[in-house]
Design a protein around this motif. Structure first.
Motif, PDB file in Angstrom:
ATOM      1  N   HIS A 171       0.944  -1.294   0.017  1.00 12.75           N
ATOM      2  CA  HIS A 171      -0.093   0.055  -0.038  1.00 12.75           C
ATOM      3  C   HIS A 171       0.902   1.300   0.155  1.00 12.75           C
ATOM      4  CE1 HIS A 171      -2.572   2.996   1.972  1.00 12.75           C
ATOM      5  NE2 HIS A 171      -3.354   2.662   1.239  1.00 12.75           N
ATOM      6  N   ARG A 172       1.915   1.217   0.795  1.00 18.52           N
ATOM      7  CA  ARG A 172       2.742   2.530   1.000  1.00 18.52           C
ATOM      8  C   ARG A 172       3.397   2.617  -0.403  1.00 18.52           C
ATOM      9  NH1 ARG A 172       7.806   3.601   1.493  1.00 18.52           N
ATOM     10  NH2 ARG A 172       8.426   1.440   1.747  1.00 18.52           N
ATOM     11  N   ILE A 173       3.932   1.599  -1.196  1.00 20.11           N
ATOM     12  CA  ILE A 173       4.989   1.907  -2.233  1.00 20.11           C
ATOM     13  C   ILE A 173       4.229   2.344  -3.512  1.00 20.11           C
ATOM     14  CG2 ILE A 173       6.824   0.646  -1.321  1.00 20.11           C
ATOM     15  CD1 ILE A 173       6.252  -1.294  -3.210  1.00 20.11           C
ATOM     16  N   LEU A 174       2.708   2.051  -3.568  1.00 20.07           N
ATOM     17  CA  LEU A 174       2.024   2.163  -4.776  1.00 20.07           C
ATOM     18  C   LEU A 174       1.412   3.355  -4.742  1.00 20.07           C
ATOM     19  CD1 LEU A 174       0.331  -1.468  -5.267  1.00 20.07           C
ATOM     20  CD2 LEU A 174       1.809  -0.183  -6.721  1.00 20.07           C
ATOM     21  N   ALA A 175       1.175   4.168  -5.691  1.00 21.53           N
ATOM     22  CA  ALA A 175       0.298   5.255  -5.935  1.00 21.53           C
ATOM     23  C   ALA A 175      -1.003   5.150  -5.576  1.00 21.53           C
ATOM     24  CB  ALA A 175       0.609   6.239  -7.105  1.00 21.53           C
ATOM     25  N   PRO A 176      -1.714   6.201  -5.002  1.00 24.37           N
ATOM     26  CA  PRO A 176      -3.255   6.104  -4.935  1.00 24.37           C
ATOM     27  C   PRO A 176      -3.848   5.555  -6.213  1.00 24.37           C
ATOM     28  CG  PRO A 176      -2.240   8.045  -3.716  1.00 24.37           C
ATOM     29  CD  PRO A 176      -1.095   7.548  -4.675  1.00 24.37           C
ATOM     30  N   GLY A 177      -4.961   4.688  -6.188  1.00 26.21           N
ATOM     31  CA  GLY A 177      -5.444   4.090  -7.199  1.00 26.21           C
ATOM     32  C   GLY A 177      -4.671   3.167  -8.168  1.00 26.21           C
ATOM     33  N   ALA A 178      -3.570   2.910  -7.857  1.00 28.01           N
ATOM     34  CA  ALA A 178      -2.613   1.883  -8.528  1.00 28.01           C
ATOM     35  C   ALA A 178      -3.166   0.550  -8.625  1.00 28.01           C
ATOM     36  CB  ALA A 178      -1.232   2.055  -8.098  1.00 28.01           C
ATOM     37  N   LEU A 179      -2.675  -0.085  -9.677  1.00 26.26           N
ATOM     38  CA  LEU A 179      -3.212  -1.742  -9.423  1.00 26.26           C
ATOM     39  C   LEU A 179      -2.131  -2.484  -8.879  1.00 26.26           C
ATOM     40  CD1 LEU A 179      -4.754  -3.913 -10.861  1.00 26.26           C
ATOM     41  CD2 LEU A 179      -2.821  -3.880 -12.722  1.00 26.26           C
ATOM     42  N   LEU A 180      -2.638  -3.480  -7.983  1.00 26.91           N
ATOM     43  CA  LEU A 180      -1.849  -4.696  -7.580  1.00 26.91           C
ATOM     44  C   LEU A 180      -2.309  -5.799  -8.343  1.00 26.91           C
ATOM     45  CD1 LEU A 180       0.237  -6.226  -5.511  1.00 26.91           C
ATOM     46  CD2 LEU A 180      -1.499  -5.927  -3.945  1.00 26.91           C
ATOM     47  N   ALA A 181      -1.373  -6.604  -9.167  1.00 28.21           N
ATOM     48  CA  ALA A 181      -1.775  -7.941  -9.754  1.00 28.21           C
ATOM     49  C   ALA A 181      -1.260  -9.058  -9.051  1.00 28.21           C
ATOM     50  CB  ALA A 181      -1.271  -7.717 -11.170  1.00 28.21           C
ATOM     51  N   VAL A 182      -1.930  -9.830  -8.573  1.00 29.56           N
ATOM     52  CA  VAL A 182      -1.482 -10.933  -7.835  1.00 29.56           C
ATOM     53  C   VAL A 182      -1.751 -12.447  -8.473  1.00 29.56           C
ATOM     54  CG1 VAL A 182      -1.775 -11.967  -5.427  1.00 29.56           C
ATOM     55  CG2 VAL A 182      -1.701  -9.764  -5.628  1.00 29.56           C
ATOM     56  N   VAL A 183      -1.000 -13.121  -8.610  1.00 31.35           N
ATOM     57  CA  VAL A 183      -1.225 -14.799  -8.998  1.00 31.35           C
ATOM     58  C   VAL A 183      -0.982 -15.571  -7.893  1.00 31.35           C
ATOM     59  CG1 VAL A 183      -0.824 -16.183 -10.847  1.00 31.35           C
ATOM     60  CG2 VAL A 183      -0.645 -13.893 -11.068  1.00 31.35           C
ATOM     61  N   VAL A 184      -2.273 -16.317  -7.662  1.00 30.53           N
ATOM     62  CA  VAL A 184      -2.101 -17.672  -6.763  1.00 30.53           C
ATOM     63  C   VAL A 184      -2.427 -18.818  -7.339  1.00 30.53           C
ATOM     64  CG1 VAL A 184      -2.443 -16.030  -4.853  1.00 30.53           C
ATOM     65  CG2 VAL A 184      -4.495 -17.004  -5.782  1.00 30.53           C
ATOM     66  N   PRO A 185      -2.128 -20.023  -6.756  1.00 28.99           N
ATOM     67  CA  PRO A 185      -2.341 -21.339  -7.542  1.00 28.99           C
ATOM     68  C   PRO A 185      -3.881 -21.630  -6.909  1.00 28.99           C
ATOM     69  CG  PRO A 185      -0.819 -21.465  -5.716  1.00 28.99           C
ATOM     70  CD  PRO A 185      -1.189 -20.119  -5.782  1.00 28.99           C
ATOM     71  N   HIS A 186      -4.566 -22.148  -7.835  1.00 32.62           N
ATOM     72  CA  HIS A 186      -5.668 -22.843  -7.430  1.00 32.62           C
ATOM     73  C   HIS A 186      -5.419 -24.270  -6.558  1.00 32.62           C
ATOM     74  CE1 HIS A 186      -9.424 -21.046  -8.594  1.00 32.62           C
ATOM     75  NE2 HIS A 186      -9.270 -20.854  -9.840  1.00 32.62           N
ATOM     76  N   ALA A 187      -6.485 -24.596  -5.829  1.00 32.82           N
ATOM     77  CA  ALA A 187      -6.242 -25.941  -4.943  1.00 32.82           C
ATOM     78  C   ALA A 187      -5.786 -27.105  -6.029  1.00 32.82           C
ATOM     79  CB  ALA A 187      -7.759 -26.163  -4.068  1.00 32.82           C
ATOM     80  N   SER A 188      -6.504 -27.056  -7.207  1.00 41.67           N
ATOM     81  CA  SER A 188      -6.123 -28.110  -8.089  1.00 41.67           C
ATOM     82  C   SER A 188      -4.822 -28.274  -8.766  1.00 41.67           C
ATOM     83  CB  SER A 188      -7.197 -28.183  -9.217  1.00 41.67           C
ATOM     84  OG  SER A 188      -7.304 -26.964  -9.826  1.00 41.67           O
ATOM     85  N   HIS A 189      -3.950 -27.144  -8.709  1.00 43.66           N
ATOM     86  CA  HIS A 189      -2.579 -26.938  -9.266  1.00 43.66           C
ATOM     87  C   HIS A 189      -1.886 -28.021  -8.987  1.00 43.66           C
ATOM     88  CE1 HIS A 189       0.283 -24.686 -11.349  1.00 43.66           C
ATOM     89  NE2 HIS A 189       0.947 -24.473 -10.143  1.00 43.66           N
TER      90      HIS A 189
END
Length: 281
Positions: A171-189
C-alpha cells in the motif's frame, strides 16, 4: 535511512551516511541485518527458465500482461521477480502504448524495478530486461517481509506472482489508485504431482483470505481463473518440480524418473489472477 541518490560510480548514498554499492550486473542489494530466509537458487532459476520458455504458462503470462498494459503504466514493480518471465511480458505489452506514433509517444517509456530475495534472480531479470528497447529494468535485492527500501507512491503497478505479500508495504509503495496484480495457485494446481508425492500441497491462497489480508488498503476489482491440463514429458515434469519450493523436498532421483505414468504425464495447472485497486488514501 533517507532517500538514496547516486554518490559516485555505482554507489547509492543517503543523507544519514548509509552507502550501498550497485554492482556491475545492474542491481543494488539493500539487505541489512541477518537473513533468515534464502531466495531461489541458480538451479531453481535454470529449471524455471527451461519450463517457462517452452510456453507452458503462456496463457497466464498473456492474461497478466493485458491486465498491466490496460493501466498504461510508467513505473512497474515486480515483487518476487524470479527469472523475469512475467515482468518481460508485462513490459512488452505496456511499452506498446509508449511506442512512436501512439498517443503516449511524447512520454517516457516504462521503468521497471525487479525485486527478489535472490540476487541470482534479480541479476537474471535485469539482464533479460535489456532486450526490451522501450523500457528500463533496474534490480533490487530485498526482503519482502521487511520495510521495503522504496519511496512512498513510487509505482503505478505492482506484480506479485506466486510470491510472498506484505500488504502494508504494498500500500505504501503504490500510488493512490494504482493496480496490484496478484497470481495465486488454485487448489487443483499440480494435483497429479501432489497425489504422487512429488509436489507440495497448496496452502493459504484462498481468495477470501487474500482479499481480507489486503483490506482496507485495497479492494478487489477483477478475478480471472485459468486452468489447463498439460501433457508433459519426464524432462518437463522435472523442470516443473525443480523450479519451485517442491524442489527442496524431492530427491534428484524422483525428479529424473517420475513414476506415474511412463513417457508422459498429464498435469493440471490452475491459477487465479486477481486485480486489486489501491485505495486513494
Amino acid at each position: 535511512m533517507g532517500d538514496l541518490v547516486p554518490a559516485g560510480d555505482r554507489v547509492l548514498a543517503c543523507s544519514t551516511g548509509h552507502r550501498f554499492d550497485t554492482n556491475r550486473r545492474g542491481f543494488a542489494s539493500l539487505m541489512v541485518g541477518s537473513r533468515k530466509l534464502i531466495g531461489d537458487s541458480a538451479a531453481m532459476l535454470d529449471a524455471r527458465d527451461v519450463f517457462l520458455e517452452r510456453g507452458w504458462y503462456t496463457e497466464l503470462r498473456e492474461a497478466l500482461s493485458a491486465l498491466v498494459a490496460a493501466e498504461s503504466p510508467h513505473r512497474v514493480i515486480d515483487i518476487g521477480c524470479g527469472t523475469g518471465y512475467y515482468l518481460r511480458g508485462a513490459l512488452h505489452a505496456a511499452s506498446a502504448g509508449h511506442s512512436p506514433g501512439s498517443p503516449l509517444s511524447r512520454t517516457p517509456g516504462v521503468a521497471a524495478l525487479a525485486m527478489d530475495l535472490s540476487a541470482a534472480a534479480v541479476a537474471r531479470t535485469v539482464r533479460a530486461g535489456l532486450t526490451e528497447p522501450r523500457s528500463t529494468t533496474d534490480g533490487l535485492v530485498a526482503d519482502v517481509w521487511s520495510p521495503l527500501p522504496i519511496r512512498d507512491g513510487a509505482a503505478d503497478v505492482a506484480i506479485n506472482v506466486f510470491a510472498p505479500r506484505n500488504p502494508p508495504e504494498f500500500h505504501r509503495i503504490l500510488a493512490p489508485g494504482a493496480l496490484l496484480a496478484v497470481v495465486v495457485p488454485h487448489a487443483s494446481h499440480l494435483q497429479e504431482l501432489r497425489a504422487a508425492g512429488l509436489a507440495l500441497d497448496v496452502h493459504g491462497n484462498k481468495t477470501d483470505d487474500l482479499v481480507a489480508s489486503l483490506a482496507p488498503g485495497f479492494h478487489l476489482e477483477s478475478t480471472a481463473d485459468l486452468s489447463r491440463v498439460l501433457v508433459l514429458s519426464p524432462d518437463d515434469v522435472a523442470a516443473l518440480i525443480g523450479m519451485g519450493p517442491s524442489s527442496h523436498h524431492t530427491s534428484s532421483t524422483d525428479l529424473a524418473h517420475p513414476t506415474e505414468p511412463p513417457g508422459s504425464t498429464e498435469v493440471t495447472v490452475a491459477f487465479r489472477l486477481l486485480g486489486f485497486r489501491r485505495s486513494l488514501h
